[in-house]
Design a protein around this motif. Structure first.
Motif, mmCIF file in Angstrom:
data_model
loop_
_atom_site.group_PDB
_atom_site.id
_atom_site.type_symbol
_atom_site.label_atom_id
_atom_site.label_comp_id
_atom_site.label_asym_id
_atom_site.label_seq_id
_atom_site.Cartn_x
_atom_site.Cartn_y
_atom_site.Cartn_z
ATOM 1 N N TYR A 50 0.842 -1.206 0.000
ATOM 2 C CA TYR A 50 0.000 0.000 0.000
ATOM 3 C C TYR A 50 0.872 1.249 0.000
ATOM 4 C CZ TYR A 50 -3.135 3.542 2.051
ATOM 5 O OH TYR A 50 -3.861 4.669 2.312
ATOM 6 N N CYS A 55 -2.597 7.447 -2.217
ATOM 7 C CA CYS A 55 -3.997 7.138 -1.901
ATOM 8 C C CYS A 55 -4.810 8.412 -1.660
ATOM 9 C CB CYS A 55 -4.031 6.247 -0.662
ATOM 10 S SG CYS A 55 -5.686 5.932 -0.050
ATOM 11 N N CYS A 61 -11.558 0.663 -2.794
ATOM 12 C CA CYS A 61 -10.993 -0.666 -2.467
ATOM 13 C C CYS A 61 -11.783 -1.316 -1.328
ATOM 14 C CB CYS A 61 -9.518 -0.554 -2.111
ATOM 15 S SG CYS A 61 -9.158 0.624 -0.800
ATOM 16 N N LYS A 64 -14.967 -2.745 -2.755
ATOM 17 C CA LYS A 64 -14.793 -3.819 -3.752
ATOM 18 C C LYS A 64 -14.172 -5.090 -3.186
ATOM 19 C CE LYS A 64 -16.373 -1.541 -7.300
ATOM 20 N NZ LYS A 64 -17.640 -1.946 -7.927
ATOM 21 N N CYS A 65 -13.513 -4.999 -2.061
ATOM 22 C CA CYS A 65 -12.847 -6.195 -1.526
ATOM 23 C C CYS A 65 -13.886 -7.265 -1.179
ATOM 24 C CB CYS A 65 -12.023 -5.846 -0.287
ATOM 25 S SG CYS A 65 -11.324 -7.327 0.496
ATOM 26 N N CYS A 90 -8.732 -5.222 -5.318
ATOM 27 C CA CYS A 90 -8.528 -3.833 -4.882
ATOM 28 C C CYS A 90 -7.531 -3.119 -5.782
ATOM 29 C CB CYS A 90 -8.062 -3.801 -3.429
ATOM 30 S SG CYS A 90 -6.549 -4.719 -3.115
ATOM 31 N N TYR A 93 -9.146 -2.015 -9.057
ATOM 32 C CA TYR A 93 -10.081 -0.886 -8.940
ATOM 33 C C TYR A 93 -9.429 0.423 -8.487
ATOM 34 C CZ TYR A 93 -14.291 -3.567 -9.931
ATOM 35 O OH TYR A 93 -15.261 -4.304 -10.551
ATOM 36 N N CYS A 94 -8.222 0.358 -7.989
ATOM 37 C CA CYS A 94 -7.593 1.587 -7.482
ATOM 38 C C CYS A 94 -7.078 2.439 -8.644
ATOM 39 C CB CYS A 94 -6.442 1.253 -6.527
ATOM 40 S SG CYS A 94 -5.628 2.749 -5.942
ATOM 41 N N ARG A 99 -2.165 0.601 -4.666
ATOM 42 C CA ARG A 99 -2.008 -0.764 -4.164
ATOM 43 C C ARG A 99 -1.322 -1.617 -5.232
ATOM 44 N NH1 ARG A 99 -5.341 -0.617 0.131
ATOM 45 N NH2 ARG A 99 -5.186 -2.826 0.567
#
Ligand code: SF4
Ligand code: SF4
Length: 303
Positions: A50, A55, A61, A64-65, A90, A93-94, A99
């Motif tokens: 991470y 971020c 995230c 969606k996890c 994750c 989608y980030c 990530r």
């Protein structure tokens, strides 16, 4: 045969053996050295890394996890490692690339193909490939031995960078295809070895003796770390010298401690335990180098 996880294949490496080399970092190590500057290489499974500075705390995230492994902490987006299956959702989608997954399965064919690309540099510099880690000798040894054998058959010099904490049969499987072992010795004092690496050094020292008896080409690498193996009288260094003297070993590399990898601990949600450690002074390093040279070791500060 299992394909081990590879963290990185570093090109044009100048500190992992002679000449210009490609260094393959395999994932997973039996030791947990307090000063480890590659904490991402410790576990044998993939890790989710991470990058907090990237971020935006959008929370995508978290939603969606599929395993509810991500949650908002006081200051950062946190991860429940027990719940995370490293599925990568994750990461997909980030939008900020905050990530990433560390560790990728690589076939022997892919690894060798990549190593071969820099053949010209190896030939011009007397370099080659260094198989490192993590701990390369604790991987599937059929795989490692096949990589080494294939490289050797193609005329590429093969070095193994090892902490030595594996059963000796692993060395037996690969040693016919290895030109040089870069062998780490950290401490002779067993209690301290357990304290700072999590394991006894019996196996490490025993394997080194056996490798030397079998005529392997070995360079010793000693991390010099204030708070671990440095003291006013150089007691631990002198013990290492006494241990090495009867062995068939000429080259010693002294590796001064650095804390370059410290920031990675945060990225991996790990705690760095080496806050008290420090780099020995240049004078101290020279003093230790002289001690080795007085005992007829060809000694270099650095890798
Ligand atoms: S999706 Fe990426 S940017 Fe958004 S909170 Fe998660 S890590 Fe941060
Ligand atoms: S890798 Fe998968 S399980 Fe792990 S935190 Fe990301 S989405 Fe969740």
């Amino acid at each position: 045969m299992m394909n081990p996880l590879v963290i990185n294949l570093q090109k044009c490496s100048l500190h992992d053996g002679p000449g210009i080399r490609s260094t393959v970092f395999f994932k997973g190590c039996p030791l947990e050295c307090v000063w480890c500057h590659n904490p991402e290489s410790q576990s044998y499974t993939k890790d989710v890394l991470y990058n907090e500075e990237r971020c935006s705390r959008c929370g995508v995230c978290i939603s969606k996890c599929p395993n509810d492994a991500i949650y908002t902490g006081e200051t950062m987006i946190c991860l429940d490692k027990d719940k995370c299956t490293r599925c990568g959702t994750c990461i997909d989608y980030c939008v900020n690339n905050a990530r990433e997954i560390v560790g990728k399965e690589s076939t022997i064919k892919d690894i060798v193909k990549e190593i071969e690309k820099d053949r010209m540099f190896y030939e011009e510099s007397n370099g080659g490939v260094t198989l490192s880690g993590g701990e390369v000798m604790s991987q599937d040894m059929d795989y490692i031995s096949q990589v080494a054998k294939t490289c050797q058959a193609k005329g590429i010099n093969v070095a193994i960078d090892t902490c030595g904490y594996v059963k000796f049969q692993n060395f037996e499987k690969v040693m016919d295809h290895v030109d040089l072992f870069l062998y780490d010795i950290k401490l002779i004092d067993e209690e301290k070895h357990i304290k700072f690496t999590g394991k006894s050094n019996d196996l490490v020292l025993d394997n080194l003796k056996k490798l030397s008896e079998r005529g392997a080409n070995i360079s010793i690498r000693i991390p010099l770390i204030g708070g671990v193996n440095i003291d006013d009288e150089n007691l631990e260094v002198k013990k290492i010298i006494e241990f090495l003297k009867p062995l068939n070993i000429k080259n010693v590399h002294l590796l001064p401690y650095h804390s370059i990898g410290k920031h990675k601990y945060d990225k991996l949600y790990m705690k760095y335990e080496g806050e008290e450690l420090f780099r020995p002074s240049d004078e101290k390093l020279e003093e230790i180098k002289k001690l080795f040279e007085q005992n007829n070791f060809k000694t270099k500060i650095g890798g």
